[in-house]
Design a protein around this motif. Structure first.
Motif, PDB file in Angstrom:
ATOM      1  N   ALA A 162     -11.902   0.784  15.172  1.00  0.00           N
ATOM      2  CA  ALA A 162     -12.358  -0.619  14.377  1.00  0.00           C
ATOM      3  C   ALA A 162     -10.806  -0.687  13.643  1.00  0.00           C
ATOM      4  N   PHE A 163     -10.021   0.374  13.244  1.00  0.00           N
ATOM      5  CA  PHE A 163      -9.080   0.354  12.225  1.00  0.00           C
ATOM      6  C   PHE A 163      -8.038   1.436  12.477  1.00  0.00           C
ATOM      7  N   GLU A 164      -6.927   1.037  12.618  1.00  0.00           N
ATOM      8  CA  GLU A 164      -5.620   1.881  12.695  1.00  0.00           C
ATOM      9  C   GLU A 164      -4.655   1.841  11.487  1.00  0.00           C
ATOM     10  N   GLN A 165      -4.141   2.934  11.331  1.00  0.00           N
ATOM     11  CA  GLN A 165      -3.017   3.155  10.409  1.00  0.00           C
ATOM     12  C   GLN A 165      -1.965   4.145  10.815  1.00  0.00           C
ATOM     13  N   THR A 166      -0.712   3.871  10.547  1.00  0.00           N
ATOM     14  CA  THR A 166       0.369   4.721  10.906  1.00  0.00           C
ATOM     15  C   THR A 166       1.067   5.090   9.645  1.00  0.00           C
ATOM     16  N   LEU A 167       1.250   6.475   9.289  1.00  0.00           N
ATOM     17  CA  LEU A 167       1.871   6.979   8.235  1.00  0.00           C
ATOM     18  C   LEU A 167       3.254   7.704   8.786  1.00  0.00           C
ATOM     19  N   ARG A 168       4.250   7.231   7.772  1.00  0.00           N
ATOM     20  CA  ARG A 168       5.373   8.178   8.167  1.00  0.00           C
ATOM     21  C   ARG A 168       5.866   9.100   6.921  1.00  0.00           C
ATOM     22  N   LEU A 169       6.150  10.175   7.177  1.00  0.00           N
ATOM     23  CA  LEU A 169       6.551  11.161   6.116  1.00  0.00           C
ATOM     24  C   LEU A 169       8.021  11.498   6.662  1.00  0.00           C
ATOM     25  N   ASP A 170       8.909  11.268   5.697  1.00  0.00           N
ATOM     26  CA  ASP A 170      10.533  11.237   6.029  1.00  0.00           C
ATOM     27  C   ASP A 170      11.143  12.722   5.482  1.00  0.00           C
ATOM     28  N   HIS A 171      12.398  12.861   5.977  1.00  0.00           N
ATOM     29  CA  HIS A 171      12.936  14.201   5.636  1.00  0.00           C
ATOM     30  C   HIS A 171      12.291  15.247   5.708  1.00  0.00           C
ATOM     31  N   THR A 203      -8.159  19.984  11.393  1.00  0.00           N
ATOM     32  CA  THR A 203      -9.308  19.608  10.637  1.00  0.00           C
ATOM     33  C   THR A 203      -9.999  18.270  11.258  1.00  0.00           C
ATOM     34  N   ALA A 204     -11.010  18.002  10.653  1.00  0.00           N
ATOM     35  CA  ALA A 204     -11.526  16.846  11.327  1.00  0.00           C
ATOM     36  C   ALA A 204     -11.204  15.359  10.945  1.00  0.00           C
ATOM     37  N   ALA A 205      -9.932  15.618  10.441  1.00  0.00           N
ATOM     38  CA  ALA A 205      -9.317  14.045  10.192  1.00  0.00           C
ATOM     39  C   ALA A 205      -9.374  13.188  11.390  1.00  0.00           C
ATOM     40  N   PRO A 206      -9.479  11.701  11.345  1.00  0.00           N
ATOM     41  CA  PRO A 206      -9.633  11.224  12.444  1.00  0.00           C
ATOM     42  C   PRO A 206      -8.016  10.837  12.976  1.00  0.00           C
ATOM     43  N   ILE A 207      -7.392  11.597  13.430  1.00  0.00           N
ATOM     44  CA  ILE A 207      -5.896  11.686  13.744  1.00  0.00           C
ATOM     45  C   ILE A 207      -6.059  11.089  15.361  1.00  0.00           C
ATOM     46  N   SER A 208      -5.138  10.321  15.851  1.00  0.00           N
ATOM     47  CA  SER A 208      -4.951   9.679  17.226  1.00  0.00           C
ATOM     48  C   SER A 208      -3.581   9.920  17.554  1.00  0.00           C
ATOM     49  N   ALA A 209      -2.733  10.347  16.877  1.00  0.00           N
ATOM     50  CA  ALA A 209      -1.483  10.630  17.377  1.00  0.00           C
ATOM     51  C   ALA A 209      -0.771  11.379  16.394  1.00  0.00           C
ATOM     52  N   LEU A 216       8.186  12.433  10.609  1.00  0.00           N
ATOM     53  CA  LEU A 216       6.886  12.735  10.948  1.00  0.00           C
ATOM     54  C   LEU A 216       5.999  11.592  11.068  1.00  0.00           C
ATOM     55  N   TYR A 217       5.577  11.134  12.241  1.00  0.00           N
ATOM     56  CA  TYR A 217       4.535   9.966  12.306  1.00  0.00           C
ATOM     57  C   TYR A 217       3.137  10.596  12.522  1.00  0.00           C
ATOM     58  N   VAL A 218       2.398   9.898  11.971  1.00  0.00           N
ATOM     59  CA  VAL A 218       0.660  10.261  12.133  1.00  0.00           C
ATOM     60  C   VAL A 218       0.030   8.695  12.324  1.00  0.00           C
ATOM     61  N   ARG A 219      -0.959   8.832  13.330  1.00  0.00           N
ATOM     62  CA  ARG A 219      -1.699   7.593  13.512  1.00  0.00           C
ATOM     63  C   ARG A 219      -3.201   7.904  13.211  1.00  0.00           C
ATOM     64  N   LEU A 220      -3.908   7.230  12.417  1.00  0.00           N
ATOM     65  CA  LEU A 220      -5.127   7.431  12.171  1.00  0.00           C
ATOM     66  C   LEU A 220      -5.995   6.306  12.679  1.00  0.00           C
ATOM     67  N   SER A 221      -7.126   6.707  13.532  1.00  0.00           N
ATOM     68  CA  SER A 221      -7.945   5.723  14.146  1.00  0.00           C
ATOM     69  C   SER A 221      -9.418   6.022  13.711  1.00  0.00           C
ATOM     70  N   GLY A 222     -10.007   4.733  13.339  1.00  0.00           N
ATOM     71  CA  GLY A 222     -11.603   4.950  13.295  1.00  0.00           C
ATOM     72  C   GLY A 222     -12.075   3.961  12.164  1.00  0.00           C
ATOM     73  N   ALA A 223     -13.389   4.185  11.706  1.00  0.00           N
ATOM     74  CA  ALA A 223     -13.664   3.419  10.436  1.00  0.00           C
ATOM     75  C   ALA A 223     -12.702   3.188   9.327  1.00  0.00           C
ATOM     76  N   ARG A 224     -12.696   2.137   8.859  1.00  0.00           N
ATOM     77  CA  ARG A 224     -11.826   1.794   7.827  1.00  0.00           C
ATOM     78  C   ARG A 224     -11.602   2.789   6.683  1.00  0.00           C
ATOM     79  N   LYS A 225     -12.867   2.907   6.188  1.00  0.00           N
ATOM     80  CA  LYS A 225     -13.088   3.850   4.911  1.00  0.00           C
ATOM     81  C   LYS A 225     -12.388   5.483   5.134  1.00  0.00           C
ATOM     82  N   ALA A 226     -13.121   5.672   6.463  1.00  0.00           N
ATOM     83  CA  ALA A 226     -12.632   7.133   6.956  1.00  0.00           C
ATOM     84  C   ALA A 226     -11.025   7.223   7.069  1.00  0.00           C
ATOM     85  N   VAL A 227     -10.337   6.104   7.776  1.00  0.00           N
ATOM     86  CA  VAL A 227      -8.927   6.459   7.831  1.00  0.00           C
ATOM     87  C   VAL A 227      -8.265   6.240   6.355  1.00  0.00           C
ATOM     88  N   GLN A 228      -8.628   5.428   5.770  1.00  0.00           N
ATOM     89  CA  GLN A 228      -8.042   5.336   4.164  1.00  0.00           C
ATOM     90  C   GLN A 228      -8.132   6.537   3.392  1.00  0.00           C
TER      91      GLN A 228
END
Lengths: 500, 365
Positions: free
Chosen positions: B181-190, B206-212, B220-232
């Motif tokens: 339903a919703f995806e967000q990519t996070l980047r952690l630098d250095h 953990t049970a975090a809704p990680i998809s990549a 470091l790149y993290v992609r979260l996928s799922g319900a908007r509230k859960a991703v946020q």
């Protein structure tokens, strides 16, 4: 029904001589209590969970380390003696049915969890470890092993791999094949090979997929590396009642069509609901034509969202009642009826026979109607439980083995149901395996060419056909015979012949 | 029940392929099976007369509420994915596109999965059934269009990743899943590789809704996928900056168009158990980590083949010369002799005359 297997033994005297010769060889490296030849000791091994089929093995061995398994296989290969491997013996298709001139290789002493790798979320386990014992062992780490066949308190992980076992959470978390990484396997000639590895794939042909579900026909599994998953933060379950089975089926399609993949999605029909309610008092609506149990798991936010959507969808699909379990106790109670459905049916009938077909879900209404007609036709009651999410249907045929001819009629009815599963585009076995039980129905599902290809696959591992011979894949001769029987509209020829 | 009927093709295309196979087997002619030919760089030697699956196109059946699609092998991946997207669904293994014409058959034969693989499963995990023309020119159907099916050996998963060595894949059925339903990519630098691996390993428990989860060039790149509230909610816990065009990064990683993966350099694929600490491939090497640590793409490696293979197998995995090898006879890690024996016999069980893609997987078959 007999396995497609021709014994090479000419006489009883010859068989006993071979037995004693084998026992002598096995006792050179196994203690006496690990080599069983007396009838009373062999009795517990005469059948697996499909007790309608029984056969004492010639000899039973209980090795406790891999080298001993290798020695057993070397000896059997050299003397060309067939071997049937056995885990906990809970299988429902007669896959571990012994042979009168064969060795029964019990892996029950391989019962150790060797190592848990917390950082990589894997566990190395021996094949005799119980399915549920793995999840219990790693529970403190917040991890679990996902596939959960209903026999999970008793069934062994080695048997799970051999059968590619499922459970109620397959739609979201997959079957055994999706939850293992590596196998140690002893080949028919006693070599130890590694299949798979500690990462997500391995070079060459995918033998790991091929071994999974191969029903002991390709090798003896002596160690398994399983994947562990983090436990979901939250799991909640919704119970919905329907006054029409088709409407319940449509609701399942509605939930999935809305993009929701529940952790578990189960259906029970009215006879199952009543039996279960009588047995465990789960609070089921006993007048409903069908109930759905829909479990949603994940993070708190996700589950709260999904519960509301599912509630709306169920009501929109005409549910007569929708209940959300208030807490973990109520959730456990909702599930208790479903999990206890088989024994519950066992209470209302002297015997029952569990069928295991899978169908494309859209045909559910048609298939259940047809099962009900067949039930009337055969004069046998049928209760249905259904892994609705993945289309795996378990009609339970109620019968009494003490009434002459009733088991035979039950088997015919079961055969009809499986044929129908194939007709609508499904399969004769979703998770219990072919074993000896469904060997005739394989002739319906596969062409001669495909069956011949299966035999060639087996020969690549086991050229002399010593591993669990006669199971899982029928000979073309059997199919020719079965096809001929088939033409005669359910009236089997040769009523004098033994049939189980 | 005729297999070719089941597979849903008009007879002529299948019949033509089957007769080509029968002729090739009779004359001992090698056949090189080609879909879009976008992965000709991959695997061992290319040998033989080209046989094309181009005539086997189209979606044969698709009912979104069944989560199953059955499709001809010559159908382009783009077409299949478009069809699924229109119904809000996807192939959860995020297959790479190494060229515009990538086909379903090629995707299955190569068995290569993208960044979502540790979380969504691999190509073979989603294959439910396949039609195959074997080396005798027989068209056979294995598996089916249902999710749970344990009748017969799992041949459709066996042919996945077999690089066409067992036969011509004519059609495949897949399990498909809803688009998140919703995806967000996070980047952690250095963040260096070692820290990244530790972080990824922790998050995967953990049970975090990680998809990549990937690490490249110090980020470091993290992609979260799922319900908007859960991703946020998860995004807050994990930290890092939201990447606006996150999809672009994952597509580049998937298709090897990131700077560190593309180009003419030799590209090694080193697969290990995910929590394996950063491996030392030498000063000149650049390493991009995907699959939460389990898949490490290495360019600029100057050492010998044996050393990188030893490094991989020491960490529970294997190393593949994925692209750019001058000698293509040993791109995949060698098999143990007993395993090679079984694999060679299996090859012969499907392809007795050894006509399909000889040498593409192993020199021995």
């Amino acid at each position: 029904m007999k396995p497609d297997y021709q014994s090479k033994i000419g006489s009883e005297a010859e068989r006993l001589e071979l037995r004693d010769r084998l026992a002598g060889k096995f006792r050179s490296f196994l203690p006496d209590e690990s080599v069983l030849v007396d009838e009373e000791d062999l009795r517990p091994y005469e059948c697996d969970g499909l007790s309608a089929y029984r056969q004492l093995p010639m000899i039973c061995v209980l090795p406790h380390d891999i080298e001993q398994v290798q020695s057993v296989m070397r000896i059997c290969s050299e003397l060309e003696v067939p071997v049937v491997a056995r885990g906990a013996g809970t299988g429902l298709s007669g896959g571990a049915l012994p042979l009168n001139d064969g060795v029964l290789l019990s892996l029950s002493r391989f019962n150790q969890i060797i190592e848990v790798d917390e950082a990589n979320r894997t566990a190395r386990v021996q094949p005799g470890v119980r399915n549920l014992a793995i999840s219990e062992h790693v529970s403190d780490l917040g991890l679990y092993y996902a596939p959960d066949p209903s026999s999970q308190i008793a069934c062994s992980i080695g048997g799970n791999v051999a059968e590619n076992s499922g459970g109620v959470h397959c739609l979201k978390y997959g079957l055994t094949v999706h939850n293992i990484l590596k196998l140690e396997v002893v080949t028919v000639d006693g070599e130890l090979i590694t299949i798979g590895n500690d990462t997500y794939d391995s070079p060459g042909l995918d033998l790991l997929a091929l071994m999974t579900g191969s029903e002991g026909m390709l090798g003896v599994i002596v160690e398994i590396t399983v994947k562990l998953l983090p436990k979901p933060e939250v799991a909640r379950v919704v119970l919905a009642a329907f006054d029409d089975v088709q409407r319940a089926g449509d609701a399942v399609a509605g939930i999935i069509g809305a993009g929701i993949i529940p952790g578990g999605l189960e259906m029970m029909d009215n006879p199952s609901i009543r039996a279960a309610e009588d047995f465990v008092r789960a609070g089921y609506p006993v007048d409903a034509a069908a109930i759905l149990l829909c479990e949603l798991d994940g993070t708190e936010e996700e589950v709260v969202d999904d519960i509301e959507r599912v509630r709306g969808l169920l009501q929109g699909c005409g549910a007569t009642e929708v209940r959300v379990a208030a807490d973990d106790d109520e959730r456990a109670r909702f599930w208790s009826g479903r999990k206890g459905a088989f024994p519950a049916v066992g209470r209302i009938s002297p015997d029952y026979y569990c069928i295991d077909g899978t169908i494309p879900r859209r045909h559910l209404g048609h298939v259940l109607t047809r099962i009900s007609e067949l039930s009337d036709e055969f004069g046998l009651r049928v209760a249905n439980v259904f892994h609705a999410g993945d289309g795996n249907l378990h009609p339970l045929i109620l019968y009494d083995a003490n009434i002459e001819g009733e088991l035979e009629r039950t088997e015919q009815l079961g055969g009809k149901i499986l044929e129908m599963c194939v007709e609508v585009g499904g399969t004769v076995t979703g998770e219990h395996g072919v074993g000896i039980e469904k060997i005739n129905e394989m002739c319906i599902q596969f062409t001669d060419g495909a069956l011949t290809q299966f035999h060639a696959v087996k020969a690549a591992f086991d050229p002399d056909g010593l591993l669990n011979p006669g199971k899982a894949v029928p000979t073309l001769a059997r199919c020719a015979e079965f096809g001929a029987m088939h033409v005669h509209g359910g009236n089997l020829p040769h009523p004098e012949l033994e049939r189980f | 029940m005729v297999a070719s009927d089941k597979a849903g093709f008009a007879d002529p295309a299948i019949a033509a392929l089957a007769s080509q196979v029968v002729d090739a087997a009779a004359s001992g002619t090698a056949l090189r099976i080609v879909g879009g030919d976008t992965k000709r760089f991959y695997g061992g030697t290319l040998d033989g007369e080209v046989v094309s699956t181009a005539g086997l196109t189209g979606v044969i059946s698709y009912d979104p509420t069944e989560l199953v699609v059955h499709v001809g092998a010559g159908t382009t991946l783009t077409e299949l994915q478009e069809t699924l997207r229109n119904e809000g669904q996807m192939l959860a293994f995020e297959p790479p596109h190494f060229g515009a014409g990538s086909t379903v058959g090629g995707m299955v034969a190569a068995g290569v999965s993208g960044p979502r693989r540790p979380f969504g499963g691999s190509v073979r995990d989603h294959v439910l059934g396949a039609g195959l023309i074997n080396g005798r020119g027989e068209h056979l159907a294995f598996g089916g269009q249902v999710m749970k099916n344990v009748a017969g050996y799992d041949v459709s998963r066996l042919v996945t990743g077999s690089l066409g060595t067992l036969g011509i894949i004519t059609d495949v059925s897949f399990k498909v899943l809803p688009l998140p339903a919703f995806e967000q990519t996070l980047r952690l630098d250095h963040i260096d590789a070692g820290e990244a691996i530790t972080l990824m390993s922790g998050w995967m428990s953990t049970a975090a809704p990680i998809s990549a989860l990937a690490h490249t060039s110090g980020s470091l790149y993290v992609r979260l996928s799922g319900a908007r509230k859960a991703v946020q909610a998860s995004a807050k816990t994990l930290g890092g900056d939201v990447v606006d065009d996150g999809d672009v990064f994952w597509t580049q990683l998937r298709d090897h168009t990131l700077d560190d993966l593309g180009g003419d350099d030799v590209l090694w694929r080193v697969c290990v158990s995910p929590a394996t600490p950063a491996l030392d491939f030498g000063d000149a090497a650049r390493c991009t980590i995907d699959w939460g640590g389990a898949q490490r793409w290495v360019t600029g490696y100057q050492g010998d083949i044996e050393s990188v293979r030893a490094l991989a197998s020491g960490a529970g995995g294997h190393a593949t010369l994925f692209r750019g090898a001058s000698d293509r006879s040993t791109v995949f890690a060698p098999l143990a002799p007993a395993v090679l024996k079984i694999q060679s016999r299996l090859k012969a069980a499907f392809d007795p005359k050894g006509i399909f893609n000889p040498g593409r997987l192993y020199a021995d078959f």
